[in-house]
Design an enzyme around this catalytic site. Structure first.
Site, PDB file in Angstrom:
ATOM      1  N   ARG A  32      46.965  31.770  46.035  1.00 58.07           N
ATOM      2  CA  ARG A  32      48.393  31.754  45.728  1.00 58.07           C
ATOM      3  C   ARG A  32      48.781  32.803  44.681  1.00 58.07           C
ATOM      4  O   ARG A  32      49.701  33.585  44.876  1.00 58.07           O
ATOM      5  CB  ARG A  32      48.710  30.374  45.174  1.00 58.07           C
ATOM      6  CG  ARG A  32      50.060  29.869  45.369  1.00 58.07           C
ATOM      7  CD  ARG A  32      50.055  28.452  44.867  1.00 58.07           C
ATOM      8  NE  ARG A  32      49.417  27.565  45.820  1.00 58.07           N
ATOM      9  CZ  ARG A  32      50.101  26.874  46.725  1.00 58.07           C
ATOM     10  NH1 ARG A  32      51.403  26.988  46.780  1.00 58.07           N
ATOM     11  NH2 ARG A  32      49.487  26.080  47.560  1.00 58.07           N
ATOM     12  N   THR A  33      48.058  32.807  43.573  1.00 56.30           N
ATOM     13  CA  THR A  33      48.371  33.738  42.494  1.00 56.30           C
ATOM     14  C   THR A  33      48.140  35.181  42.938  1.00 56.30           C
ATOM     15  O   THR A  33      48.939  36.072  42.662  1.00 56.30           O
ATOM     16  CB  THR A  33      47.502  33.413  41.256  1.00 56.30           C
ATOM     17  OG1 THR A  33      47.700  32.048  40.910  1.00 56.30           O
ATOM     18  CG2 THR A  33      47.856  34.284  40.081  1.00 56.30           C
TER      19      THR A  33
ATOM     20  N   LYS B  78      26.268  41.109  40.515  1.00 54.06           N
ATOM     21  CA  LYS B  78      25.052  41.837  40.143  1.00 54.06           C
ATOM     22  C   LYS B  78      24.911  41.891  38.627  1.00 54.06           C
ATOM     23  O   LYS B  78      24.052  42.596  38.102  1.00 54.06           O
ATOM     24  CB  LYS B  78      25.092  43.255  40.713  1.00 54.06           C
ATOM     25  CG  LYS B  78      25.196  43.294  42.230  1.00 54.06           C
ATOM     26  CD  LYS B  78      25.166  44.747  42.741  1.00 54.06           C
ATOM     27  CE  LYS B  78      25.543  44.828  44.207  1.00 54.06           C
ATOM     28  NZ  LYS B  78      27.003  44.954  44.403  1.00 54.06           N
TER      29      LYS B  78
ATOM     30  N   ARG C 296      41.815  37.587  37.227  1.00 57.80           N
ATOM     31  CA  ARG C 296      41.573  36.149  37.178  1.00 57.80           C
ATOM     32  C   ARG C 296      40.089  35.951  36.938  1.00 57.80           C
ATOM     33  O   ARG C 296      39.261  36.598  37.596  1.00 57.80           O
ATOM     34  CB  ARG C 296      41.959  35.532  38.518  1.00 57.80           C
ATOM     35  CG  ARG C 296      41.615  34.072  38.643  1.00 57.80           C
ATOM     36  CD  ARG C 296      42.785  33.252  38.222  1.00 57.80           C
ATOM     37  NE  ARG C 296      42.671  31.863  38.604  1.00 57.80           N
ATOM     38  CZ  ARG C 296      43.723  31.069  38.627  1.00 57.80           C
ATOM     39  NH1 ARG C 296      44.920  31.533  38.334  1.00 57.80           N
ATOM     40  NH2 ARG C 296      43.581  29.813  38.932  1.00 57.80           N
TER      41      ARG C 296
ATOM     42  N   HIS D  97      47.650  31.446  31.276  1.00 61.98           N
ATOM     43  CA  HIS D  97      48.082  31.923  32.590  1.00 61.98           C
ATOM     44  C   HIS D  97      49.547  32.347  32.413  1.00 61.98           C
ATOM     45  O   HIS D  97      50.461  31.671  32.860  1.00 61.98           O
ATOM     46  CB  HIS D  97      47.942  30.786  33.609  1.00 61.98           C
ATOM     47  CG  HIS D  97      48.158  31.206  35.030  1.00 61.98           C
ATOM     48  ND1 HIS D  97      48.385  32.510  35.416  1.00 61.98           N
ATOM     49  CD2 HIS D  97      48.193  30.480  36.169  1.00 61.98           C
ATOM     50  CE1 HIS D  97      48.543  32.557  36.726  1.00 61.98           C
ATOM     51  NE2 HIS D  97      48.437  31.336  37.208  1.00 61.98           N
TER      52      HIS D  97
END
Ligand SMILES: [Zn+2]
Lengths: 142, 305
Positions: B51-52, B80, B101, B129
């Protein structure tokens, strides 16, 4: 009264909370100090009942920020030619770096070990430090 | 170099400017459709949040820009063992702005420290957020034409709900705001918000357990989910979960101009029957998320219509 030889040049770190002198000893890396170091435990003190004192010979570099962070009630007396020439009052540093580790398991510093561990003074009255990254409060006395 | 890591990185004036631009974009989308031409947004998502991510990508595409990125850590160099800082240094060569994110708190700050391009925190664990908070502020402003002198009810999980903590922290900067905090005893607002945010700023608030009694006083009702995993035993969960379900019966207690907000996704805390009530604005809120991100990208890239 224990007899401590008078200091010519050096520091008297006074008003250390009783029982915490070894924490200060370790924090200042005094085991690496080649000069004379005297540790006085449980000295009588009118103000707080008991206190610890550390005397250090030689005017080495002392991390005052670190001392302020550990306990800002400590006083640092600078001795030159057997006289106190300066009393350095300690303040809470606004920022400390690589002194304490963030204990929050969700913090980025837990996965990226090379990051500098930085805490900032978030509340001067309550003496709260918070992690720069996750803002979790640092628990004092670690 | 300007970044957005925390909603409070923006002053009250800057937040207001951003809202104004977002509202203008909503009214005149054509004016903005080529503003970010030849600019690239990278979405670096170390954990999936479709969604974001789509909201950011939609925002950039609607500005005439382009997007690239990764949507989970396993498909990126992070798997990695590359540091956030290194990844951002490289991705900054491919793009003009990064939305990031990450599951760990403070990751966006780490990214910003060495980045050559602006970083937008698109969520760093349970920490911040900011574009969610800005979306909420835009939605409130859209329906109430102001951010001050409002009574905001927040209901549900107030203990763990980051969205609610950020919204309260952002709103206390406006004069005359009051809060009504509705939650079960177990999920009350944490001390840190009660003392360091509400009491410290002398903000009037009440804490109650029943929604119906206080609803008539609210200008805004912000609903959140009560999650099963927050309870120690199933019994408490079952006892409490239905108590906060918003349905048309409860909506009878609300004033005609109260708005219902929700960060989405919802599970069952708002009955579907409420969706058609004009006071339910949670899907409009998702739409606003795109406009505020458009305004934000413009601000951080110094773009003008
Ligand atoms: Zn931390």
């Amino acid at each position: 009264m224990i007899n401590i030889s008078g200091l010519k040049d050096g520091y008297v770190i006074d008003h250390i909370k009783a029982g915490r002198c070894m924490d200060i000893y370790r924090a200042l890396d005094l085991d690496k100090c080649t000069g004379e170091v005297a540790i006085i435990k449980n000295a009588k003190s009118g103000k707080q009942g008991k206190k610890d004192i550390i005397k250090i010979e030689g005017l080495l570099d002392i991390n005052l920020d670190l001392l302020g962070f550990i306990d800002d009630n400590i006083t640092v007396n600078v001795i030159k030619d057997e006289k106190i020439i300066e009393k350095k009052p300690l303040t809470l540093p606004t920022r400390i770096s690589n002194v304490a580790k963030c204990k929050n398991p969700r913090c980025i510093t837990c996965v990226e070990q090379e990051l500098e561990q930085i805490f900032f003074l978030a509340d001067i009255e309550k003496k709260v430090y918070r992690c720069l990254y996750c803002e979790e409060a640092l628990e004092k006395g670690q | 170099m300007r970044h957005l890591l925390n909603p409070l990185d923006l002053t009250v004036e800057e937040t207001y400017d951003l809202i104004k631009v977002a509202e203008d974009i909503r009214e005149n989308p054509d004016k903005y459709c080529e503003v970010a031409k030849r600019k690239i947004l990278a979405t670096c998502f170390y954990e999936p949040s479709t969604r974001t991510r789509l909201s950011f990508e939609s925002a950039m595409i609607r500005l005439g820009g382009q997007v690239l990125g990764f949507s989970e850590a396993t498909s990126s160099s992070a798997s990695k063992g590359e540091s956030v800082s290194d990844t951002v240094s490289v991705v900054g060569c491919y793009s003009d702005i990064i939305a990031m994110r990450h599951p760990k708190e403070g990751a966006a700050l780490v990214a910003s420290m060495k980045s050559a391009v602006p970083i937008i925190n698109a969520g760093d664990g349970g920490h911040q957020h900011p574009t969610q908070t800005l979306t909420d502020l835009l939605t409130i402003h859209t329906y109430k034409k102001k951010l001050d002198n409002l009574t905001i009810g927040v209901c549900g999980d107030l203990k763990f709900g980051r969205t609610v903590h950020s919204l309260i922290t952002a709103l206390v900067r406006y004069p005359g705001v009051k809060f009504i905090l509705v939650s079960p005893e177990e999920l009350r607002i944490p001390e840190s918000i009660r003392e360091d945010v509400l009491q410290k700023n002398n903000i009037p608030f009440e804490e109650v357990e029943t929604l119906e009694d206080v609803m008539p006083k609210m200008d805004i009702l912000y609903m959140t989910r009560v999650q099963r995993e927050r309870f120690f035993n199933e019994e408490d969960y079952i006892r409490l979960k239905d108590r906060y379900i918003l349905d048309m019966d409860k909506m009878k207690y609300a004033s005609d101009d109260m708005i219902v907000m929700h960060p989405l996704p919802r599970v069952n805390e708002i009955s579907v029957e409420v969706d058609s009530d004009p006071r339910a604005v949670y899907f409009k809120q998702a739409q606003n998320g795109v406009y505020i991100r458009m305004a934000l990208i413009m601000m951080l890239l110094g773009l003008k219509a």
